[in-house]
Design an enzyme around this catalytic site. Structure first.
Site, short mmCIF file in Angstrom:
data_model
loop_
_atom_site.label_atom_id
_atom_site.label_comp_id
_atom_site.label_asym_id
_atom_site.label_seq_id
_atom_site.Cartn_x
_atom_site.Cartn_y
_atom_site.Cartn_z
CG HIS A 17 0.83 6.09 2.87
ND1 HIS A 17 0.43 5.17 1.94
CD2 HIS A 17 -0.29 6.75 3.25
CE1 HIS A 17 -0.89 5.25 1.77
NE2 HIS A 17 -1.35 6.22 2.54
CE LYS A 41 -10.98 3.34 1.83
NZ LYS A 41 -10.19 4.44 2.34
NE ARG A 90 -3.53 12.69 -0.58
CZ ARG A 90 -4.21 11.54 -0.63
NH1 ARG A 90 -3.82 10.60 -1.44
NH2 ARG A 90 -5.25 11.35 0.13
CB SER A 128 -3.60 3.55 -1.82
OG SER A 128 -2.74 3.86 -0.75
#
Ligand code: ADP
Length: 163
Positions: A17, A41, A90, A128
């Protein structure tokens, strides 16, 4: 004015990030990191913890605004007078979800552009959730996240090593 918003869960913020953030500040007039407070979430760190962590990590960068939001990103952007969404890519696996989000946001507000920053090859494998998985089992994540985050992860998982 190119006012960019980098939205995300940042649960927690990683060097991947931060790489996107450092590259984005060079191409925009103002950058707002918008931490998503999402009741749907399951986050490891609370919204207050995540905002505090990013503020701590970026304490020497007063030009970057760190904020939280809930609800529609397009509504948040309107409130902030922002016109560009920053997202990171990514692998191909990110693409489908990111395309859908970008098209939905475009449909809601045609004035908003989503700009994709390609990951730095050094951090292309970083997420993460992977960081949390390693930290939960007592692994070393010190070269993948800032020191402060590494300590926060150890504190969070100190009773769950081996679980
Ligand atoms: P979200 O729940 O919105 O996906 P994340 O915090 O996981 O929130 O990610 C926020 C954004 O940062 C996403 O666009 C994601 O693809 C991007 N991102 C996460 N990790 C990396 C990385 N290592 N390199 C580049 N972009 C990344």
């Amino acid at each position: 004015m190119r006012i960019c918003v980098y939205p995300g869960s940042f649960d927690p913020i990683t060097n991947g990030h931060l790489d996107i953030i450092n590259r984005t500040v060079r191409i925009c007039d103002k950058l707002i990191i918008a931490v998503l407070s999402n009741v749907n979430k399951d986050c490891t760190f609370s919204i207050d913890e995540r905002v505090k962590q990013i503020r701590h990590v970026l304490k020497d960068r007063p030009e970057i605004e760190i904020d939280s939001f809930s609800g529609l990103l397009t509504e948040y952007m309107k409130k902030k007078g922002a016109n560009i969404i920053i997202r990171g890519l990514r692998a191909v696996s990110d693409f489908e979800y990111e395309l859908q989000m970008a098209l939905l946001n475009k449909n809601m507000n045609p004035d908003i552009e989503t700009l994709f920053m390609m990951t730095n090859i050094k951090y292309s494998f970083l997420s993460s959730s992977a960081i949390k998985e390693i930290a939960r089992h007592g692994g070393d994540v010190s070269d993948l996240v800032p020191d402060y985050i590494s300590k926060q992860l150890s504190k969070k998982f100190k009773n769950s090593v081996g679980v």
